[in-house]
Motif scaffolding. Sequence first.
Motif, PDB file in Angstrom:
ATOM      1  N   LEU A  39     -36.829 -17.558   3.762  1.00 11.27           N
ATOM      2  CA  LEU A  39     -37.936 -18.242   3.091  1.00 11.27           C
ATOM      3  C   LEU A  39     -39.265 -17.536   3.312  1.00 11.27           C
ATOM      4  O   LEU A  39     -40.192 -17.692   2.515  1.00 11.27           O
ATOM      5  CB  LEU A  39     -38.041 -19.688   3.575  1.00 11.27           C
ATOM      6  CG  LEU A  39     -36.813 -20.576   3.395  1.00 11.27           C
ATOM      7  CD1 LEU A  39     -37.145 -22.009   3.797  1.00 11.27           C
ATOM      8  CD2 LEU A  39     -36.281 -20.516   1.983  1.00 11.27           C
ATOM      9  N   ALA A  40     -39.379 -16.795   4.379  1.00  7.11           N
ATOM     10  CA  ALA A  40     -40.598 -16.026   4.653  1.00  7.11           C
ATOM     11  C   ALA A  40     -40.249 -14.923   5.626  1.00  7.11           C
ATOM     12  O   ALA A  40     -39.355 -15.067   6.451  1.00  7.11           O
ATOM     13  CB  ALA A  40     -41.699 -16.915   5.233  1.00  7.11           C
ATOM     14  N   GLY A  41     -40.950 -13.819   5.534  1.00  2.96           N
ATOM     15  CA  GLY A  41     -40.744 -12.721   6.466  1.00  2.96           C
ATOM     16  C   GLY A  41     -39.458 -11.964   6.171  1.00  2.96           C
ATOM     17  O   GLY A  41     -39.072 -11.747   5.030  1.00  2.96           O
ATOM     18  N   GLY A  42     -38.790 -11.553   7.257  1.00  7.26           N
ATOM     19  CA  GLY A  42     -37.500 -10.907   7.113  1.00  7.26           C
ATOM     20  C   GLY A  42     -37.544  -9.395   7.091  1.00  7.26           C
ATOM     21  O   GLY A  42     -36.541  -8.757   6.774  1.00  7.26           O
ATOM     22  N   THR A  92     -40.418 -14.894  10.560  1.00  4.56           N
ATOM     23  CA  THR A  92     -39.319 -15.108   9.630  1.00  4.56           C
ATOM     24  C   THR A  92     -38.787 -16.534   9.707  1.00  4.56           C
ATOM     25  O   THR A  92     -38.531 -17.041  10.809  1.00  4.56           O
ATOM     26  CB  THR A  92     -38.185 -14.104   9.926  1.00  4.56           C
ATOM     27  OG1 THR A  92     -38.695 -12.778   9.770  1.00  4.56           O
ATOM     28  CG2 THR A  92     -37.003 -14.305   8.999  1.00  4.56           C
ATOM     29  N   ILE A  93     -38.603 -17.142   8.545  1.00  2.00           N
ATOM     30  CA  ILE A  93     -38.051 -18.488   8.438  1.00  2.00           C
ATOM     31  C   ILE A  93     -36.732 -18.399   7.676  1.00  2.00           C
ATOM     32  O   ILE A  93     -36.667 -17.832   6.582  1.00  2.00           O
ATOM     33  CB  ILE A  93     -39.008 -19.436   7.697  1.00  2.00           C
ATOM     34  CG1 ILE A  93     -40.368 -19.472   8.387  1.00  2.00           C
ATOM     35  CG2 ILE A  93     -38.411 -20.838   7.622  1.00  2.00           C
ATOM     36  CD1 ILE A  93     -41.438 -20.216   7.597  1.00  2.00           C
ATOM     37  N   GLY A 135     -37.293 -13.642  19.407  1.00  2.00           N
ATOM     38  CA  GLY A 135     -38.127 -12.939  18.451  1.00  2.00           C
ATOM     39  C   GLY A 135     -38.634 -13.917  17.412  1.00  2.00           C
ATOM     40  O   GLY A 135     -38.341 -15.120  17.463  1.00  2.00           O
ATOM     41  N   PRO A 136     -39.402 -13.439  16.430  1.00  2.00           N
ATOM     42  CA  PRO A 136     -40.072 -14.344  15.479  1.00  2.00           C
ATOM     43  C   PRO A 136     -39.160 -14.813  14.349  1.00  2.00           C
ATOM     44  O   PRO A 136     -39.407 -14.557  13.172  1.00  2.00           O
ATOM     45  CB  PRO A 136     -41.222 -13.478  14.961  1.00  2.00           C
ATOM     46  CG  PRO A 136     -40.661 -12.085  14.980  1.00  2.00           C
ATOM     47  CD  PRO A 136     -39.774 -12.028  16.193  1.00  2.00           C
ATOM     48  N   VAL A 137     -38.078 -15.503  14.721  1.00  2.00           N
ATOM     49  CA  VAL A 137     -37.112 -15.994  13.745  1.00  2.00           C
ATOM     50  C   VAL A 137     -36.791 -17.446  14.074  1.00  2.00           C
ATOM     51  O   VAL A 137     -36.436 -17.772  15.207  1.00  2.00           O
ATOM     52  CB  VAL A 137     -35.816 -15.163  13.760  1.00  2.00           C
ATOM     53  CG1 VAL A 137     -34.806 -15.714  12.751  1.00  2.00           C
ATOM     54  CG2 VAL A 137     -36.104 -13.692  13.469  1.00  2.00           C
ATOM     55  N   VAL A 138     -36.904 -18.331  13.072  1.00  2.00           N
ATOM     56  CA  VAL A 138     -36.588 -19.741  13.258  1.00  2.00           C
ATOM     57  C   VAL A 138     -35.690 -20.196  12.119  1.00  2.00           C
ATOM     58  O   VAL A 138     -35.832 -19.750  10.977  1.00  2.00           O
ATOM     59  CB  VAL A 138     -37.863 -20.611  13.322  1.00  2.00           C
ATOM     60  CG1 VAL A 138     -38.662 -20.545  12.027  1.00  2.00           C
ATOM     61  CG2 VAL A 138     -37.529 -22.052  13.684  1.00  2.00           C
ATOM     62  N   ALA A 139     -34.753 -21.088  12.434  1.00  2.00           N
ATOM     63  CA  ALA A 139     -33.851 -21.651  11.440  1.00  2.00           C
ATOM     64  C   ALA A 139     -34.207 -23.108  11.190  1.00  2.00           C
ATOM     65  O   ALA A 139     -34.464 -23.869  12.132  1.00  2.00           O
ATOM     66  CB  ALA A 139     -32.403 -21.547  11.917  1.00  2.00           C
TER      67      ALA A 139
END
Length: 538
Positions: free
Chosen positions: A375-378, A392-393, A410-414
């Motif tokens: 949805l964002a980032g990646g 990242t979402i 790291g900057p990743v969320v589910a």
Amino acid sequence: MSEPTPASGHLVDGPFDPEHDPRASLALEPAYVDNLTRRIVSTTGARVPVESPLNGQPLARIPQSSTDDVLEASTRARRAQAAWAATSLDERAAILLRFHDLVLDRQDEIIDLIVLESGKARKHAFDEPMHVAMTARYYARTAHQHLDTERRIGVVPGLTRVEVNHVPKGVVGIISPWNYPFTMAVCDGLPALLAGNTVVAKPDAQTMLSALLGAQLLEEAGLPEGVWNVVAGPGRDIGPPLITGSDYICFTGSTATGKLIAKQCADRLIGASLELGGKNPILILRDASLEKAAEGAVRACFSNAGQLCVSTERMFVADQVYDRFVERFVARTQAMTLGASLEWGTDMGSLISQDQLDTVQAHLDDAVAKGARVLAGGRARPDLGPYFFEPTILEGVTPEMTCFGDETFGPVVALYRFHDEADAVARANAGDYGLNASIYTQDGDRGRAIARQIKCGTVNVNEAFGATFASIDAPMGGMRQSGMGRRQGSEGIHRYTETQSVATQRGIRFAPMFGMSDSGYAKMMTLNLRLLKKMGRP
């Protein structure tokens, strides 16, 4: 909902350029580095280069300690410990208060060094001197509350005087991580010092300079020679001799390493406190203020690029508000600024290393290959620096994906929907970890009631992690695979002490007197016990 373009148009362009940053030379000048690294106990002559994650350029060459050097550091600490323990509690507290002032006075220098070593944004680096100063002040001001001899109830009222002393363990070994290199290297040692222990510290190899600056400031505050000692080297090499020379170990890091340390401490029958990994959840309830929740979620997930033990990697959002919340959260995430700079103004900095970048990329690639949606980032951002990765979402993460249960760090969320709160609590409690959780609701009583059902050592209501972590009077630590023991509060200082009970008896002895038979003594004691119960005595 449609997939937005990942963070386009909002990221600060251009890599960090030390030639155009007037303060970049601070930690790069050889004399400055040499002044810090001389505090490492090292006779090997070996030095290991470290690079700044901001630009991949050399930052320093760090002297390395041998097994003998570690044992020598422990010997120095043990020699200094008796005199340090004999120093009055008020004098030890005064050193912590002077250290508090030095940290605040020198915060720009501290923050510069943290940013150069860790790559984090300046606003996240500021959290570190703030937390260390708060910790120093708290323990200095509450020293007598935690460490004074306590009177307890004696077995015979008026005739048995019982006192409890808090005796220092001796030498405390502190093994600290790279993600918060100043506060984690220092904050756990402050209560150890106040309690009369000496310290041998082994900071992470990637961020030695921040830890060494903390040691320097402790010296400047008046800490005697030998009370705080620093060693450097790979944990697999110098960890075992550090444990051999210590009376207690404080470790912050991965669960796998924590288990190894616990086994080594068990072999010596010494104590340990272990603050380990997490897969931390946020619950966004149906009555949450969505703007506040979205703002808090950004900090919860992306502070220090997600490289925080208490940061969020799982977000459970009520059906009733899911779409509206996600719209706000994605928009705020896309608006974040990334950059490599010593200046204020960026929202997120770099990952620490290629290993961290590889882990984040692998988790993302695995999730996307198995059907997760970005949805964002990646994306990695090598145009900003070697280890940058966009916040990242993910949506649609399922149990077969690595990032479902494993810590990404790291900057990743589910994101996950939930239908009812009991289901959300059960899913938040799933897995092996239990470090930190957050709950967003406008009903504080309801939030606190749900918090009691969450199997985490800290739970924040309407805040990401700062409310518990910055409340130094409250304990902080993990349940289950997230660790054992607590930092902060009374638990955070009493872990470094042995509890000693001293009883002084007057008048009678605990045996028959005046020719009384054993059976007569037993009857008399039984009568006394019944009488004490009637009197309401504990």
